[in-house]
Design a protein around this motif. Structure first.
Motif, PDB file in Angstrom:
ATOM      1  N   GLY A 136      23.637  50.678  31.497  1.00 35.80           N
ATOM      2  CA  GLY A 136      23.438  49.342  30.953  1.00 35.80           C
ATOM      3  C   GLY A 136      24.543  48.371  31.329  1.00 35.80           C
ATOM      4  O   GLY A 136      24.373  47.156  31.190  1.00 35.80           O
ATOM      5  N   HIS A 137      25.692  48.873  31.790  1.00 36.01           N
ATOM      6  CA  HIS A 137      26.783  48.010  32.244  1.00 36.01           C
ATOM      7  C   HIS A 137      26.549  47.627  33.700  1.00 36.01           C
ATOM      8  O   HIS A 137      25.728  48.221  34.404  1.00 36.01           O
ATOM      9  CB  HIS A 137      28.118  48.728  32.099  1.00 36.01           C
ATOM     10  N   ARG A 138      27.299  46.646  34.158  1.00 44.07           N
ATOM     11  CA  ARG A 138      27.226  46.197  35.543  1.00 44.07           C
ATOM     12  C   ARG A 138      28.610  46.279  36.176  1.00 44.07           C
ATOM     13  O   ARG A 138      29.623  46.172  35.493  1.00 44.07           O
ATOM     14  CB  ARG A 138      26.687  44.764  35.619  1.00 44.07           C
ATOM     15  N   ILE A 139      28.634  46.448  37.496  1.00 44.46           N
ATOM     16  CA  ILE A 139      29.887  46.514  38.252  1.00 44.46           C
ATOM     17  C   ILE A 139      30.078  45.187  38.968  1.00 44.46           C
ATOM     18  O   ILE A 139      29.164  44.673  39.615  1.00 44.46           O
ATOM     19  CB  ILE A 139      29.845  47.664  39.279  1.00 44.46           C
ATOM     20  N   ARG A 140      31.283  44.641  38.857  1.00 43.92           N
ATOM     21  CA  ARG A 140      31.567  43.349  39.477  1.00 43.92           C
ATOM     22  C   ARG A 140      32.852  43.451  40.303  1.00 43.92           C
ATOM     23  O   ARG A 140      33.848  44.029  39.857  1.00 43.92           O
ATOM     24  CB  ARG A 140      31.727  42.271  38.417  1.00 43.92           C
ATOM     25  N   VAL A 141      32.831  42.892  41.500  1.00 44.72           N
ATOM     26  CA  VAL A 141      34.042  42.750  42.293  1.00 44.72           C
ATOM     27  C   VAL A 141      34.350  41.262  42.402  1.00 44.72           C
ATOM     28  O   VAL A 141      33.445  40.436  42.595  1.00 44.72           O
ATOM     29  CB  VAL A 141      33.905  43.391  43.697  1.00 44.72           C
ATOM     30  N   VAL A 142      35.612  40.910  42.230  1.00 46.13           N
ATOM     31  CA  VAL A 142      36.038  39.513  42.217  1.00 46.13           C
ATOM     32  C   VAL A 142      37.113  39.301  43.280  1.00 46.13           C
ATOM     33  O   VAL A 142      38.052  40.105  43.407  1.00 46.13           O
ATOM     34  CB  VAL A 142      36.598  39.115  40.835  1.00 46.13           C
ATOM     35  N   VAL A 143      36.973  38.233  44.038  1.00 42.71           N
ATOM     36  CA  VAL A 143      38.021  37.770  44.950  1.00 42.71           C
ATOM     37  C   VAL A 143      38.535  36.462  44.374  1.00 42.71           C
ATOM     38  O   VAL A 143      37.788  35.478  44.283  1.00 42.71           O
ATOM     39  CB  VAL A 143      37.477  37.565  46.373  1.00 42.71           C
ATOM     40  N   ALA A 144      39.793  36.449  43.935  1.00 42.42           N
ATOM     41  CA  ALA A 144      40.367  35.292  43.248  1.00 42.42           C
ATOM     42  C   ALA A 144      41.511  34.703  44.062  1.00 42.42           C
ATOM     43  O   ALA A 144      42.074  35.353  44.948  1.00 42.42           O
ATOM     44  CB  ALA A 144      40.856  35.687  41.855  1.00 42.42           C
ATOM     45  N   SER A 145      41.882  33.481  43.723  1.00 37.76           N
ATOM     46  CA  SER A 145      42.937  32.794  44.472  1.00 37.76           C
ATOM     47  C   SER A 145      44.302  32.887  43.802  1.00 37.76           C
ATOM     48  O   SER A 145      45.302  32.447  44.369  1.00 37.76           O
ATOM     49  CB  SER A 145      42.566  31.315  44.662  1.00 37.76           C
ATOM     50  N   GLY A 146      44.359  33.436  42.582  1.00 41.39           N
ATOM     51  CA  GLY A 146      45.639  33.550  41.894  1.00 41.39           C
ATOM     52  C   GLY A 146      45.577  34.598  40.807  1.00 41.39           C
ATOM     53  O   GLY A 146      44.507  35.103  40.456  1.00 41.39           O
ATOM     54  N   SER A 147      46.751  34.951  40.281  1.00 43.14           N
ATOM     55  CA  SER A 147      46.846  35.938  39.211  1.00 43.14           C
ATOM     56  C   SER A 147      48.038  35.600  38.329  1.00 43.14           C
ATOM     57  O   SER A 147      49.081  35.136  38.819  1.00 43.14           O
ATOM     58  CB  SER A 147      47.013  37.350  39.778  1.00 43.14           C
ATOM     59  N   ALA A 148      47.896  35.879  37.041  1.00 42.06           N
ATOM     60  CA  ALA A 148      48.980  35.621  36.095  1.00 42.06           C
ATOM     61  C   ALA A 148      50.174  36.537  36.324  1.00 42.06           C
ATOM     62  O   ALA A 148      51.263  36.278  35.828  1.00 42.06           O
ATOM     63  CB  ALA A 148      48.473  35.783  34.657  1.00 42.06           C
ATOM     64  N   ASN A 149      49.980  37.616  37.067  1.00 42.10           N
ATOM     65  CA  ASN A 149      51.044  38.606  37.253  1.00 42.10           C
ATOM     66  C   ASN A 149      51.726  38.534  38.617  1.00 42.10           C
ATOM     67  O   ASN A 149      52.646  39.321  38.872  1.00 42.10           O
ATOM     68  CB  ASN A 149      50.468  40.011  37.059  1.00 42.10           C
ATOM     69  N   TYR A 150      51.296  37.620  39.473  1.00 44.64           N
ATOM     70  CA  TYR A 150      51.825  37.558  40.836  1.00 44.64           C
ATOM     71  C   TYR A 150      52.096  36.123  41.255  1.00 44.64           C
ATOM     72  O   TYR A 150      51.511  35.175  40.720  1.00 44.64           O
ATOM     73  CB  TYR A 150      50.823  38.156  41.829  1.00 44.64           C
ATOM     74  N   ARG A 151      52.959  35.964  42.267  1.00 44.68           N
ATOM     75  CA  ARG A 151      53.070  34.693  42.982  1.00 44.68           C
ATOM     76  C   ARG A 151      52.084  34.725  44.131  1.00 44.68           C
ATOM     77  O   ARG A 151      52.101  35.642  44.954  1.00 44.68           O
ATOM     78  CB  ARG A 151      54.479  34.502  43.545  1.00 44.68           C
ATOM     79  N   GLY A 152      51.230  33.736  44.201  1.00 49.46           N
ATOM     80  CA  GLY A 152      50.242  33.674  45.264  1.00 49.46           C
ATOM     81  C   GLY A 152      50.775  32.973  46.492  1.00 49.46           C
ATOM     82  O   GLY A 152      51.987  32.829  46.690  1.00 49.46           O
TER      83      GLY A 152
END
Length: 631
Positions: free
Chosen positions: A590-606
């Motif tokens: 019943g769950h779904r799998i998602r992959v995300v490509v993002a431009s930033g993260s709260a834990n890293y310098r982009g």
């Protein structure tokens, strides 16, 4: 979930010292069940465990450095088990603290081994807990050589142990430790004790640093530690050369990097007397370490010289000389040293014929609360699955006991956890092969869909925008602080700002799907701006962030393993493969799998430049591959 006590989080991560020396009672039946000893061995071990050990604090004069001219004072506690004497010698265990800690932080583990009949030397690593000389990030020529001198002391050498920090009052020669006739290099060495090493995090890497320096060490158990510090602090999920190492610098882990730098400055007790600190607050570390963290905080990535310095002191650069039996234990929920680091070390050791095994337990630096079968450093018990495996490893290779050392590979599954099993063993799956999963491809398709059948792929193009100056665009669970302040680790909730991410999602699963291993994402992007700025080198290269989410039927999405993978792309005109950190997870029906490509993260310098990035689907080359278990 209630917030975890500060002491619990910091103790397990090895960030500060715990001044708690506790006696760990080990019933005879618990030892027998854990180690699988023969009746005679069980009787002997239980007898040793029934009496308390004595403790003596000593100072050690060690000589370190490339030219062996730097003298340091190391403070340590010697635990002598009851009954040990020159006529009744015992094997030894050497251990040290995590980063920013002291010998007191490993007192519970030292006490446990002493009660099991080992002479234990627990010491404060160089630069911490009262020991002098600067923090050197477990450099074999410094920290490894310090451990070598301590091994000599355990083997009966004089002129090393003293009763005072000035090294004027010599301590008695130690003459209770079993002596080896031959070391692992096949030759006889003076002052060669039967000795193993255990320890976590910073106290784990020092074992790998000591093993190439000193062939007298008989076994090691590095826990929750690194393979390559350049990956640990500046990971890059692509352009990998060997293991986790990449020639292209990744993105800085802001919270972890700054925390380690502040801890060294605040808790360091040694200084580099050979040169003044180049930067304020760096007097307790070798200059290369502090300089690298400052550079990373300012620009988001290390310079080539910084990268080389981190690589040089990391196990990846000297693993070929590690031939001692090695049990690796790593945390599945660890954003500082993820599963890929242990895997890289494990595969290198295994390929060269070094006796080795690997365990993935649940807890690590990010989730400090141990599961029932994990090592609990504040109250270790051989009845716990992972602690028992560690005890067996030392018993087999150091004591010479007739006990098994367990399977080649074991991993924790939270969906198999049994609250009625106090040992936690039922939650671990075991295998004599590695890896254990099969590749399961999911193809990127138009409309944000992930499809199993490549014939269902539909072409489409859409894009995202990356921010300037490496600013965050995702509300990822924050490393360290999120777990410490509100205990929300279990939710892994996250979100991305509009227009800053692309995502692809499967339909609802008909049945549960289990994974164990490192997913990969093959991707091709288009970014005309990045093609121009990448000519500037690392500061102009495109940086993206990849993550896998578990989407519940109500639409809420959880970040699997809390792992986000930064990707600094050396050439945006070419397809690239991103290797994500290892994950062990069940996606429920019943769950779904998602992959995300993002431009930033709260834990890293982009990345430092703003860019428009587009992805066009339509081919089987754009694919997420999951390590699917066939259970």
């Amino acid at each position: 979930m209630p917030a975890r006590p500060l002491s619990r989080l910091l103790a397990v991560t090895g960030l500060v010292s715990l001044a708690a020396t506790v006696a760990v009672a080990v019933p005879a039946n618990a030892v027998a069940a854990s180690t699988g000893t023969t009746p005679a061995a069980t009787t002997s071990t239980a007898a040793a465990a029934s009496a308390a050990a004595s403790l003596t604090t000593l100072h050690f004069a060690v000589t370190v450095g490339d030219d062996d001219t730097t003298r340091c004072d190391v403070v340590g506690d010697l635990y002598t088990p009851a009954g040990a004497s020159p006529s009744s010698r015992v094997p030894a265990v050497l251990m040290t603290d995590g980063f920013g800690g002291s010998k007191d932080g490993v007192a519970p583990m030292a006490t446990m081994f002493a009660r099991l009949g080992y002479a234990v030397l627990a010491y404060s690593g160089l630069g911490f807990g009262g020991s002098t000389c600067p923090v050197s990030m477990d450099d074999p020529q410094r920290d490894g050589k310090a451990a070598e001198d301590l091994v000599s002391y355990l083997g009966g050498a004089d002129g090393i142990a003293y009763e005072d920090a000035a090294h004027t009052e010599a301590a008695p020669t130690l003459d209770i430790v079993t002596i080896d006739r031959r070391a692992h290099d096949g030759t006889h060495h003076r002052n060669d004790p039967r000795v193993g090493m255990v320890g976590g995090s910073y106290g784990g890497a020092v074992q790998l640093a000591a093993a190439p320096v000193d062939p007298r060490i008989d076994a090691i158990v590095p826990t929750e530690t690194w393979n390559d510090l350049s990956y640990s602090l500046f990971p890059n999920g692509t352009a990998t050369t060997t293991g986790v190492s990449s020639t292209t610098p990744g993105a800085m882990k802001i919270h972890w990097g700054l925390t380690l730098g502040l801890l060294a400055s605040a808790t360091g007790t040694g200084v580099d007397g050979t040169r003044p600190a180049a930067l304020l607050g760096c007097e307790h570390t070798i200059s290369a370490v502090c300089q690298t963290l400052v550079h990373g905080a300012l620009q988001g990535y290390p310079s080539p010289s910084d990268l080389a310095a981190l690589h040089r002191v990391s196990p990846v650069s000297y693993l070929e000389d590690v031939r001692v039996p090695t049990l690796l234990i790593q945390g599945e929920r660890d954003t500082l040293f993820n599963l890929n680091e242990a895997t890289a070390t494990f595969e290198t050791l295994r390929a060269q014929g070094t006796p080795t095994a690997m365990i993935w337990q649940r807890s690590g630096h990010t989730e400090s609360e141990p599961a029932a079968g994990d090592i609990d450093w504040s109250a270790p018990d051989p009845a716990q699955y992972t602690t028992g495996r560690m005890v067996d490893w030392i018993a087999h290779y150091v004591r010479g006991a007739d006990v098994g050392t367990g399977p080649l590979f074991a991993y924790y599954r939270d969906w198999a956890d049994d609250d009625t099993d106090p040992t936690g063993a039922a939650a671990f799956a075991a295998s004599d092969t590695f890896p254990v999963a099969d590749a399961d491809p999911l193809y990127l398709s138009s409309g944000g869909h992930l499809v199993h059948d490549p014939r269902d792929i539909i072409a489409g193009t859409w894009g995202l925008v990356t921010p300037a100056l490496g600013l965050p665009t995702s509300a990822d669970p924050t490393d360290i602080l999120d777990d410490l302040l509100d205990g929300s680790l279990g939710t892994g909730a996250e979100a991305d700002a509009p227009g800053t991410s692309l995502q692809w999602t499967t339909g609802a699963l008909d049945a549960s799907l289990d994974i164990a291993g490192s997913p990969t994402l093959d991707l091709t992007v288009s970014s005309p701006g990045a093609l121009l700025t990448q000519t500037l080198g690392a500061r102009g290269e495109l940086v993206l962030f990849v993550k896998v989410l578990d989407v519940a039927p109500d639409g809420s999405a959880a970040l699997v393993g809390r792992q986000v993978t930064p990707v600094r792309i050396p050439d945006a005109s070419r397809s690239f493969t991103t290797r994500l950190p290892g994950l062990v997870h069940r996606f429920e029906a019943g769950h779904r799998i998602r992959v995300v490509v993002a431009s930033g993260s709260a834990n890293y310098r982009g990345g430092l430049f703003a860019h428009t990035v587009t992805v066009t689907t339509g081919s089987a080359g754009q694919v997420l591959t999951l390590p699917r278990l066939d259970e």
